[in-house]
Design an enzyme around this catalytic site. Structure first.
Site, PDB file in Angstrom:
ATOM      1  N   GLY A   7       0.808  -1.217   0.000  1.00 45.06           N
ATOM      2  CA  GLY A   7       0.000   0.000   0.000  1.00 45.06           C
ATOM      3  C   GLY A   7       0.838   1.263   0.000  1.00 45.06           C
TER       4      GLY A   7
ATOM      5  CD  GLU B 250       0.806  -4.061  -2.433  1.00 50.35           C
ATOM      6  OE1 GLU B 250       1.700  -3.217  -2.454  1.00 50.35           O
ATOM      7  OE2 GLU B 250      -0.186  -3.977  -1.680  1.00 50.35           O
TER       8      GLU B 250
ATOM      9  NE  ARG C 253      -8.374  -3.791   2.460  1.00 46.92           N
ATOM     10  CZ  ARG C 253      -7.211  -3.637   1.844  1.00 46.92           C
ATOM     11  NH1 ARG C 253      -6.257  -4.541   1.991  1.00 46.92           N
ATOM     12  NH2 ARG C 253      -6.980  -2.601   1.046  1.00 46.92           N
TER      13      ARG C 253
ATOM     14  NE  ARG D 186     -11.363   5.040  -1.474  1.00 47.95           N
ATOM     15  CZ  ARG D 186     -10.603   4.123  -0.870  1.00 47.95           C
ATOM     16  NH1 ARG D 186     -10.056   4.396   0.322  1.00 47.95           N
ATOM     17  NH2 ARG D 186     -10.356   2.970  -1.452  1.00 47.95           N
TER      18      ARG D 186
END
Ligand code: MV4
Length: 452
Positions: free
Chosen positions: A164, A287, A291, A337
Protein backbone atom coordinates in the site's frame (compact mmCIF):
# COMPACT_ATOMS: atom_id res chain seq x y z
CA UNK A 1 -26.44 -20.09 7.29
CA UNK A 2 -25.39 -18.03 10.31
CA UNK A 3 -28.12 -16.75 12.63
CA UNK A 4 -26.01 -13.98 14.22
CA UNK A 5 -22.87 -12.11 13.05
CA UNK A 6 -20.69 -9.67 14.97
CA UNK A 7 -19.34 -6.78 12.90
CA UNK A 8 -15.86 -5.89 14.16
CA UNK A 9 -15.79 -2.48 12.54
CA UNK A 10 -17.42 0.95 12.48
CA UNK A 11 -18.65 3.65 10.12
CA UNK A 12 -20.02 3.04 6.65
CA UNK A 13 -18.70 -0.52 6.32
CA UNK A 14 -20.42 -1.56 9.56
CA UNK A 15 -23.67 -0.14 8.18
CA UNK A 16 -23.05 -1.92 4.87
CA UNK A 17 -22.64 -5.29 6.58
CA UNK A 18 -25.72 -4.72 8.78
CA UNK A 19 -27.74 -4.15 5.58
CA UNK A 20 -26.48 -7.41 4.07
CA UNK A 21 -27.26 -9.28 7.30
CA UNK A 22 -30.76 -7.80 7.41
CA UNK A 23 -31.49 -8.97 3.86
CA UNK A 24 -30.11 -12.45 4.63
CA UNK A 25 -32.24 -12.71 7.77
CA UNK A 26 -29.17 -12.71 10.00
CA UNK A 27 -29.10 -10.89 13.35
CA UNK A 28 -26.32 -8.31 13.59
CA UNK A 29 -24.20 -7.43 16.61
CA UNK A 30 -22.40 -4.09 16.50
CA UNK A 31 -19.36 -3.27 18.60
CA UNK A 32 -18.45 0.32 19.32
CA UNK A 33 -15.98 2.47 21.18
CA UNK A 34 -17.05 5.14 23.67
CA UNK A 35 -16.45 7.73 20.92
CA UNK A 36 -18.96 5.94 18.66
CA UNK A 37 -21.79 5.64 21.18
CA UNK A 38 -23.99 7.85 18.94
CA UNK A 39 -23.02 6.15 15.66
CA UNK A 40 -25.74 4.94 13.35
CA UNK A 41 -24.38 1.36 13.15
CA UNK A 42 -24.98 1.08 16.91
CA UNK A 43 -28.63 2.06 16.45
CA UNK A 44 -29.36 -0.06 13.38
CA UNK A 45 -27.74 -3.31 14.58
CA UNK A 46 -29.93 -5.79 16.42
CA UNK A 47 -27.56 -5.66 19.38
CA UNK A 48 -24.61 -3.46 20.34
CA UNK A 49 -21.70 -3.90 22.77
CA UNK A 50 -19.32 -1.18 23.93
CA UNK A 51 -15.82 -2.65 23.66
CA UNK A 52 -13.66 0.13 25.01
CA UNK A 53 -12.30 3.62 24.80
CA UNK A 54 -11.92 5.73 21.67
CA UNK A 55 -8.36 4.82 20.66
CA UNK A 56 -8.39 1.86 18.22
CA UNK A 57 -5.93 -0.13 20.37
CA UNK A 58 -8.51 0.00 23.20
CA UNK A 59 -11.49 -0.85 20.98
CA UNK A 60 -11.54 -1.89 17.31
CA UNK A 61 -8.08 -3.48 17.59
CA UNK A 62 -8.79 -4.91 21.04
CA UNK A 63 -9.02 -8.65 20.28
CA UNK A 64 -9.95 -9.84 23.81
CA UNK A 65 -12.76 -7.25 23.99
CA UNK A 66 -14.13 -8.22 20.57
CA UNK A 67 -13.97 -11.95 21.30
CA UNK A 68 -15.67 -11.33 24.69
CA UNK A 69 -18.44 -9.39 22.91
CA UNK A 70 -18.80 -12.31 20.48
CA UNK A 71 -19.03 -14.81 23.35
CA UNK A 72 -21.61 -12.88 25.40
CA UNK A 73 -23.81 -12.31 22.36
CA UNK A 74 -23.31 -15.90 21.18
CA UNK A 75 -22.51 -15.10 17.54
CA UNK A 76 -21.49 -17.78 15.03
CA UNK A 77 -19.32 -15.49 12.87
CA UNK A 78 -17.39 -12.24 12.86
CA UNK A 79 -17.15 -9.93 9.84
CA UNK A 80 -14.02 -7.73 10.12
CA UNK A 81 -14.86 -5.31 7.31
CA UNK A 82 -11.70 -3.55 6.03
CA UNK A 83 -8.82 -1.97 7.97
CA UNK A 84 -8.51 -2.69 11.74
CA UNK A 85 -8.29 -6.52 12.10
CA UNK A 86 -9.47 -7.43 8.58
CA UNK A 87 -6.04 -8.79 7.52
CA UNK A 88 -4.83 -9.89 10.96
CA UNK A 89 -4.06 -13.61 10.69
CA UNK A 90 -3.66 -13.91 14.46
CA UNK A 91 -7.20 -12.57 14.98
CA UNK A 92 -8.58 -14.99 12.38
CA UNK A 93 -6.88 -17.88 14.20
CA UNK A 94 -8.30 -16.79 17.56
CA UNK A 95 -11.79 -16.65 16.03
CA UNK A 96 -11.42 -20.18 14.67
CA UNK A 97 -10.04 -21.44 18.02
CA UNK A 98 -13.20 -20.04 19.67
CA UNK A 99 -15.39 -21.83 17.07
CA UNK A 100 -16.36 -18.47 15.60
CA UNK A 101 -16.23 -18.29 11.80
CA UNK A 102 -13.98 -15.48 10.53
CA UNK A 103 -15.69 -14.06 7.43
CA UNK A 104 -12.59 -13.76 5.30
CA UNK A 105 -9.68 -15.76 3.93
CA UNK A 106 -7.72 -18.38 5.85
CA UNK A 107 -4.87 -17.13 8.07
CA UNK A 108 -2.35 -18.71 5.72
CA UNK A 109 -3.78 -16.74 2.79
CA UNK A 110 -3.27 -13.52 4.78
CA UNK A 111 0.24 -14.40 5.92
CA UNK A 112 1.41 -15.35 2.44
CA UNK A 113 -0.08 -12.26 0.76
CA UNK A 114 1.20 -10.05 3.58
CA UNK A 115 4.75 -11.09 2.66
CA UNK A 116 5.05 -9.19 -0.64
CA UNK A 117 8.22 -11.02 -1.77
CA UNK A 118 6.66 -14.44 -1.06
CA UNK A 119 3.40 -13.38 -2.73
CA UNK A 120 5.32 -12.35 -5.82
CA UNK A 121 7.28 -15.62 -5.92
CA UNK A 122 4.01 -17.61 -5.59
CA UNK A 123 2.34 -15.71 -8.41
CA UNK A 124 5.43 -16.04 -10.63
CA UNK A 125 5.42 -19.83 -10.07
CA UNK A 126 1.74 -19.84 -11.13
CA UNK A 127 2.75 -18.23 -14.43
CA UNK A 128 1.37 -14.79 -13.59
CA UNK A 129 3.42 -11.86 -14.91
CA UNK A 130 5.34 -10.11 -12.13
CA UNK A 131 7.38 -6.93 -12.25
CA UNK A 132 11.01 -7.68 -13.24
CA UNK A 133 13.17 -7.54 -10.11
CA UNK A 134 15.20 -9.45 -7.54
CA UNK A 135 14.11 -13.06 -6.96
CA UNK A 136 14.65 -12.73 -3.23
CA UNK A 137 15.10 -10.11 -0.55
CA UNK A 138 18.31 -8.04 -0.60
CA UNK A 139 20.61 -8.77 2.34
CA UNK A 140 23.50 -6.39 1.60
CA UNK A 141 24.07 -3.17 -0.31
CA UNK A 142 26.25 -5.21 -2.69
CA UNK A 143 23.16 -7.36 -3.42
CA UNK A 144 21.16 -4.19 -4.03
CA UNK A 145 23.76 -2.78 -6.43
CA UNK A 146 24.15 -6.04 -8.34
CA UNK A 147 20.40 -6.57 -8.75
CA UNK A 148 19.79 -2.94 -9.75
CA UNK A 149 22.48 -3.05 -12.42
CA UNK A 150 20.85 -6.23 -13.75
CA UNK A 151 17.39 -4.60 -13.82
CA UNK A 152 18.48 -1.17 -15.06
CA UNK A 153 17.56 2.19 -13.49
CA UNK A 154 15.18 3.56 -12.38
CA UNK A 155 14.40 0.95 -9.74
CA UNK A 156 12.03 0.86 -6.77
CA UNK A 157 12.89 -0.63 -3.39
CA UNK A 158 9.94 -2.17 -1.51
CA UNK A 159 9.50 -3.57 1.99
CA UNK A 160 8.47 -7.23 1.92
CA UNK A 161 6.25 -6.69 4.97
CA UNK A 162 4.99 -3.36 3.61
CA UNK A 163 2.36 -2.78 0.97
CA UNK A 164 0.00 0.00 0.00
CA UNK A 165 2.90 2.36 -0.61
CA UNK A 166 4.48 1.98 2.80
CA UNK A 167 8.24 1.55 2.75
CA UNK A 168 8.97 2.23 -0.91
CA UNK A 169 11.91 4.18 -2.36
CA UNK A 170 12.58 5.08 -6.01
CA UNK A 171 16.23 5.29 -7.18
CA UNK A 172 17.78 6.52 -10.40
CA UNK A 173 21.47 5.63 -9.85
CA UNK A 174 23.95 3.68 -7.70
CA UNK A 175 24.67 6.56 -5.34
CA UNK A 176 21.01 7.06 -4.49
CA UNK A 177 20.49 3.31 -4.27
CA UNK A 178 22.91 2.63 -1.42
CA UNK A 179 21.38 5.30 0.82
CA UNK A 180 17.84 4.28 -0.08
CA UNK A 181 18.59 0.59 0.57
CA UNK A 182 19.91 1.26 4.08
CA UNK A 183 17.08 3.71 4.89
CA UNK A 184 14.41 1.39 3.52
CA UNK A 185 15.68 -1.49 5.64
CA UNK A 186 15.73 0.52 8.85
CA UNK A 187 12.29 2.04 8.12
CA UNK A 188 10.87 -1.41 7.35
CA UNK A 189 12.28 -2.78 10.60
CA UNK A 190 10.79 0.15 12.54
CA UNK A 191 7.40 0.08 10.79
CA UNK A 192 6.81 -3.63 10.26
CA UNK A 193 9.31 -5.42 12.52
CA UNK A 194 10.85 -6.93 9.41
CA UNK A 195 13.75 -5.22 7.56
CA UNK A 196 13.47 -7.34 4.38
CA UNK A 197 13.37 -5.30 1.18
CA UNK A 198 13.51 -6.21 -2.49
CA UNK A 199 14.03 -4.26 -5.73
CA UNK A 200 12.05 -4.01 -8.97
CA UNK A 201 12.17 -2.17 -12.26
CA UNK A 202 10.31 1.12 -11.64
CA UNK A 203 7.35 1.54 -13.98
CA UNK A 204 7.25 5.29 -14.43
CA UNK A 205 3.61 6.07 -15.28
CA UNK A 206 1.52 3.02 -14.40
CA UNK A 207 -2.19 2.59 -13.92
CA UNK A 208 -3.55 0.70 -10.91
CA UNK A 209 -5.99 -1.95 -12.10
CA UNK A 210 -7.44 -4.43 -9.60
CA UNK A 211 -9.68 -7.46 -10.07
CA UNK A 212 -12.32 -8.47 -7.53
CA UNK A 213 -12.40 -12.19 -6.88
CA UNK A 214 -14.56 -14.47 -4.75
CA UNK A 215 -13.81 -18.09 -3.82
CA UNK A 216 -16.14 -20.48 -1.99
CA UNK A 217 -15.00 -23.41 0.15
CA UNK A 218 -15.63 -25.93 -2.63
CA UNK A 219 -12.93 -24.78 -5.06
CA UNK A 220 -15.03 -22.37 -7.13
CA UNK A 221 -13.38 -19.03 -7.95
CA UNK A 222 -14.79 -16.19 -10.07
CA UNK A 223 -13.77 -12.63 -10.87
CA UNK A 224 -16.12 -9.66 -11.16
CA UNK A 225 -14.08 -7.60 -13.59
CA UNK A 226 -11.73 -4.77 -12.80
CA UNK A 227 -11.68 -1.50 -10.92
CA UNK A 228 -9.39 1.31 -11.98
CA UNK A 229 -7.92 2.94 -8.85
CA UNK A 230 -5.28 5.08 -10.53
CA UNK A 231 -6.47 8.38 -9.03
CA UNK A 232 -4.66 8.28 -5.70
CA UNK A 233 -2.90 10.72 -3.41
CA UNK A 234 0.01 9.43 -1.34
CA UNK A 235 -1.27 5.87 -1.93
CA UNK A 236 -4.73 6.78 -0.65
CA UNK A 237 -7.33 6.00 -3.30
CA UNK A 238 -9.61 8.95 -4.07
CA UNK A 239 -11.62 7.90 -7.14
CA UNK A 240 -12.30 4.36 -8.34
CA UNK A 241 -14.16 3.36 -11.49
CA UNK A 242 -15.25 0.32 -13.48
CA UNK A 243 -14.67 -0.62 -16.19
CA UNK A 244 -11.21 0.87 -16.81
CA UNK A 245 -10.75 3.13 -19.85
CA UNK A 246 -7.27 1.64 -20.25
CA UNK A 247 -8.25 -1.97 -20.88
CA UNK A 248 -9.28 -3.51 -24.18
CA UNK A 249 -11.25 -6.79 -24.14
CA UNK A 250 -8.18 -8.91 -24.88
CA UNK A 251 -6.15 -7.53 -21.96
CA UNK A 252 -9.22 -7.57 -19.68
CA UNK A 253 -9.80 -11.26 -20.40
CA UNK A 254 -6.16 -12.15 -19.74
CA UNK A 255 -6.03 -10.17 -16.49
CA UNK A 256 -9.26 -11.78 -15.25
CA UNK A 257 -7.90 -15.25 -15.99
CA UNK A 258 -4.67 -14.46 -14.15
CA UNK A 259 -6.61 -13.06 -11.19
CA UNK A 260 -8.57 -16.31 -10.85
CA UNK A 261 -5.39 -18.34 -11.38
CA UNK A 262 -3.66 -16.34 -8.61
CA UNK A 263 -6.50 -17.03 -6.16
CA UNK A 264 -6.43 -20.73 -7.02
CA UNK A 265 -2.62 -20.82 -6.66
CA UNK A 266 -2.94 -19.91 -2.97
CA UNK A 267 -6.12 -21.94 -2.36
CA UNK A 268 -7.88 -18.68 -1.52
CA UNK A 269 -11.16 -18.41 0.37
CA UNK A 270 -13.66 -15.55 0.37
CA UNK A 271 -13.49 -12.09 -1.16
CA UNK A 272 -10.15 -10.71 -2.30
CA UNK A 273 -8.58 -8.33 -4.77
CA UNK A 274 -5.62 -8.91 -7.07
CA UNK A 275 -3.82 -5.66 -7.87
CA UNK A 276 -1.96 -5.19 -11.15
CA UNK A 277 0.23 -2.42 -12.48
CA UNK A 278 -0.66 -1.64 -16.11
CA UNK A 279 2.04 -0.27 -18.42
CA UNK A 280 0.53 0.12 -21.91
CA UNK A 281 -0.76 -3.33 -22.77
CA UNK A 282 1.65 -5.02 -20.35
CA UNK A 283 0.50 -5.78 -16.84
CA UNK A 284 2.15 -7.19 -13.77
CA UNK A 285 0.97 -8.62 -10.46
CA UNK A 286 1.54 -6.05 -7.71
CA UNK A 287 -0.23 -7.22 -4.53
CA UNK A 288 -3.21 -9.22 -3.30
CA UNK A 289 -5.57 -7.68 -0.73
CA UNK A 290 -7.12 -10.32 1.51
CA UNK A 291 -10.24 -8.40 2.52
CA UNK A 292 -13.36 -6.76 1.11
CA UNK A 293 -12.29 -3.30 -0.02
CA UNK A 294 -13.65 0.20 0.44
CA UNK A 295 -14.37 0.42 -3.28
CA UNK A 296 -16.43 -2.79 -3.57
CA UNK A 297 -19.64 -0.82 -4.45
CA UNK A 298 -18.15 0.12 -7.84
CA UNK A 299 -18.13 -3.58 -8.76
CA UNK A 300 -21.58 -4.14 -7.26
CA UNK A 301 -23.01 -1.39 -9.47
CA UNK A 302 -21.65 -2.76 -12.79
CA UNK A 303 -22.38 -6.44 -12.00
CA UNK A 304 -25.61 -6.12 -9.98
CA UNK A 305 -24.18 -8.55 -7.41
CA UNK A 306 -24.17 -7.87 -3.66
CA UNK A 307 -20.58 -8.79 -2.76
CA UNK A 308 -21.09 -8.63 1.00
CA UNK A 309 -24.02 -11.07 0.88
CA UNK A 310 -22.00 -13.39 -1.41
CA UNK A 311 -19.03 -13.13 0.97
CA UNK A 312 -21.20 -14.12 3.95
CA UNK A 313 -22.82 -17.00 2.03
CA UNK A 314 -19.39 -18.32 0.98
CA UNK A 315 -18.16 -18.12 4.60
CA UNK A 316 -21.24 -20.10 5.66
CA UNK A 317 -20.06 -22.90 3.35
CA UNK A 318 -22.49 -22.25 0.52
CA UNK A 319 -21.38 -22.96 -3.06
CA UNK A 320 -21.21 -19.89 -5.32
CA UNK A 321 -24.68 -19.53 -6.87
CA UNK A 322 -23.23 -18.35 -10.19
CA UNK A 323 -20.37 -19.15 -12.56
CA UNK A 324 -17.99 -16.90 -14.48
CA UNK A 325 -20.30 -16.95 -17.50
CA UNK A 326 -23.09 -15.44 -15.38
CA UNK A 327 -21.09 -12.33 -14.45
CA UNK A 328 -21.67 -9.53 -16.95
CA UNK A 329 -20.34 -5.98 -16.73
CA UNK A 330 -22.95 -3.37 -17.71
CA UNK A 331 -22.56 0.40 -17.70
CA UNK A 332 -19.99 2.47 -15.84
CA UNK A 333 -19.64 3.15 -12.09
CA UNK A 334 -17.43 5.67 -10.36
CA UNK A 335 -16.82 6.25 -6.64
CA UNK A 336 -15.58 9.45 -5.02
CA UNK A 337 -14.33 9.06 -1.48
CA UNK A 338 -15.66 11.95 0.61
CA UNK A 339 -13.13 12.57 3.36
CA UNK A 340 -13.33 15.05 6.23
CA UNK A 341 -10.11 16.66 5.08
CA UNK A 342 -9.15 20.14 3.86
CA UNK A 343 -7.62 19.99 0.35
CA UNK A 344 -6.55 23.63 0.80
CA UNK A 345 -4.49 22.59 3.81
CA UNK A 346 -2.68 19.59 2.32
CA UNK A 347 -5.71 17.38 3.04
CA UNK A 348 -5.27 17.66 6.80
CA UNK A 349 -8.13 16.06 8.76
CA UNK A 350 -11.15 18.25 9.57
CA UNK A 351 -13.14 16.49 12.32
CA UNK A 352 -16.02 18.14 14.17
CA UNK A 353 -19.80 18.44 14.19
CA UNK A 354 -21.88 18.35 11.01
CA UNK A 355 -24.41 21.15 11.38
CA UNK A 356 -25.92 21.05 7.89
CA UNK A 357 -26.06 17.99 5.62
CA UNK A 358 -27.63 17.27 2.25
CA UNK A 359 -26.99 13.74 0.91
CA UNK A 360 -27.27 13.49 -2.91
CA UNK A 361 -29.85 11.20 -4.50
CA UNK A 362 -31.79 10.80 -7.71
CA UNK A 363 -31.14 8.63 -10.75
CA UNK A 364 -27.79 6.77 -10.78
CA UNK A 365 -26.66 7.76 -7.28
CA UNK A 366 -25.74 5.59 -4.28
CA UNK A 367 -24.28 7.00 -1.09
CA UNK A 368 -22.69 4.67 1.48
CA UNK A 369 -22.27 6.75 4.61
CA UNK A 370 -22.85 6.73 8.36
CA UNK A 371 -23.05 10.47 8.90
CA UNK A 372 -26.18 12.50 9.77
CA UNK A 373 -26.95 16.14 10.62
CA UNK A 374 -25.65 16.65 14.14
CA UNK A 375 -23.07 13.82 13.88
CA UNK A 376 -19.72 14.61 15.44
CA UNK A 377 -16.86 13.25 13.32
CA UNK A 378 -14.38 11.80 15.82
CA UNK A 379 -10.64 12.53 15.36
CA UNK A 380 -9.61 8.97 16.26
CA UNK A 381 -10.34 7.11 13.04
CA UNK A 382 -10.00 7.24 9.27
CA UNK A 383 -11.23 10.49 7.74
CA UNK A 384 -13.54 8.92 5.14
CA UNK A 385 -17.15 9.91 5.93
CA UNK A 386 -18.98 8.87 2.77
CA UNK A 387 -18.61 7.07 -0.54
CA UNK A 388 -20.46 8.76 -3.38
CA UNK A 389 -21.09 6.27 -6.19
CA UNK A 390 -22.50 7.24 -9.59
CA UNK A 391 -23.76 4.80 -12.20
CA UNK A 392 -24.48 5.53 -15.86
CA UNK A 393 -24.65 3.79 -19.24
CA UNK A 394 -21.18 5.03 -20.18
CA UNK A 395 -18.32 7.02 -18.64
CA UNK A 396 -19.41 10.41 -19.96
CA UNK A 397 -22.90 9.98 -18.51
CA UNK A 398 -21.50 8.72 -15.21
CA UNK A 399 -19.23 11.77 -14.93
CA UNK A 400 -22.24 14.05 -15.54
CA UNK A 401 -24.26 12.23 -12.85
CA UNK A 402 -21.34 12.39 -10.41
CA UNK A 403 -20.84 16.12 -11.01
CA UNK A 404 -24.56 16.76 -10.41
CA UNK A 405 -24.40 14.74 -7.18
CA UNK A 406 -21.30 16.54 -5.93
CA UNK A 407 -23.13 19.84 -6.46
CA UNK A 408 -25.90 18.54 -4.18
CA UNK A 409 -23.54 17.24 -1.50
CA UNK A 410 -23.59 19.79 1.33
CA UNK A 411 -21.65 19.04 4.51
CA UNK A 412 -21.17 22.14 6.67
CA UNK A 413 -19.17 23.54 8.35
CA UNK A 414 -16.42 20.91 8.16
CA UNK A 415 -13.99 20.82 5.24
CA UNK A 416 -14.28 17.88 2.81
CA UNK A 417 -12.90 16.57 -0.48
CA UNK A 418 -16.17 17.35 -2.35
CA UNK A 419 -14.70 20.41 -4.10
CA UNK A 420 -11.50 18.52 -4.92
CA UNK A 421 -13.55 15.84 -6.73
CA UNK A 422 -15.46 18.53 -8.64
CA UNK A 423 -12.10 19.83 -9.96
CA UNK A 424 -10.91 16.36 -10.97
CA UNK A 425 -14.12 15.60 -12.86
CA UNK A 426 -13.86 18.74 -15.02
CA UNK A 427 -10.18 18.13 -15.76
CA UNK A 428 -9.82 17.44 -19.53
CA UNK A 429 -7.14 14.77 -19.02
CA UNK A 430 -9.33 12.94 -16.52
CA UNK A 431 -12.33 13.20 -18.82
CA UNK A 432 -10.30 11.85 -21.74
CA UNK A 433 -8.91 9.04 -19.58
CA UNK A 434 -5.40 10.40 -19.95
CA UNK A 435 -3.96 9.87 -16.46
CA UNK A 436 -1.51 7.77 -14.47
CA UNK A 437 -0.77 7.33 -10.75
CA UNK A 438 0.94 10.76 -10.92
CA UNK A 439 -2.28 12.58 -11.88
CA UNK A 440 -3.05 14.13 -8.48
CA UNK A 441 0.51 15.32 -7.81
CA UNK A 442 0.67 16.73 -11.37
CA UNK A 443 -2.61 18.67 -11.38
CA UNK A 444 -2.99 19.34 -7.66
CA UNK A 445 0.55 19.92 -6.37
CA UNK A 446 0.97 19.83 -2.61
CA UNK A 447 0.29 23.29 -1.16
CA UNK A 448 2.76 24.70 1.31
CA UNK A 449 1.11 25.27 4.67
CA UNK A 450 0.73 28.98 5.64
CA UNK A 451 3.85 30.39 7.23
CA UNK A 452 6.15 27.62 5.97
C1 MV4 B 1 5.35 0.20 -8.20
C2 MV4 B 1 5.25 1.34 -9.04
C3 MV4 B 1 6.03 1.39 -10.17
N1 MV4 B 1 6.89 0.38 -10.46
N2 MV4 B 1 6.19 -0.78 -8.51
C4 MV4 B 1 2.56 1.84 -4.68
C5 MV4 B 1 2.00 1.12 -3.51
C6 MV4 B 1 2.12 -0.30 -3.79
N3 MV4 B 1 0.82 -0.80 -4.20
C7 MV4 B 1 3.09 -0.42 -4.90
N4 MV4 B 1 3.10 0.88 -5.55
C8 MV4 B 1 3.78 1.07 -6.70
N5 MV4 B 1 4.61 0.09 -7.06
C9 MV4 B 1 6.96 -0.69 -9.63
N6 MV4 B 1 7.83 -1.69 -9.91
C10 MV4 B 1 4.36 2.37 -8.66
C11 MV4 B 1 3.66 2.24 -7.49
C12 MV4 B 1 2.81 3.36 -7.13
C13 MV4 B 1 1.45 3.27 -7.25
C14 MV4 B 1 0.87 2.07 -7.65
C15 MV4 B 1 -0.50 2.03 -7.76
C16 MV4 B 1 -1.29 3.13 -7.46
C17 MV4 B 1 -0.73 4.29 -7.04
C18 MV4 B 1 0.66 4.38 -6.92
C19 MV4 B 1 1.25 5.55 -6.48
C20 MV4 B 1 2.58 5.63 -6.37
C21 MV4 B 1 3.39 4.52 -6.69
Amino acid sequence: MFSRILIANRGEIALRIIRACRELGIKSVAVYSEADANSIHVRLADEAVCIGRAMPASSYLNIPAIISAAEITDVEAIHPGYGFLAENAHFAEICESCQIKFIGPMPENMRLMGNKMAAKETMKKAGIPVIPGSDSVLKTKEDALKESKKIGYPVIIKASAGGGGRGIRICHNDVRLIGAFLTARSEAEAAFGNPDVYVEKYIEAPRHIEFQILADEKGNVVHFGERDCTIQRRHQKLIEEAPSVFLNEKVRKKMGEFAVRGARAVDYRGAGTIEFLLDGDDFYFMEMNTRIQVEHPVTEMVTGIDLIKEQIKAAAGQKLSFGQEDIKIKGCAMECRINAEDPEQDFCPSPGRIEALNIPGGPGIRVDSHVYAGYVIPPFYDSMIAKLIAYGRDRDETIKIMRRALDEFLIEPIKTTVDFHKKVLINPDFQKGNFSTHFVEKFFPQRKKEGR
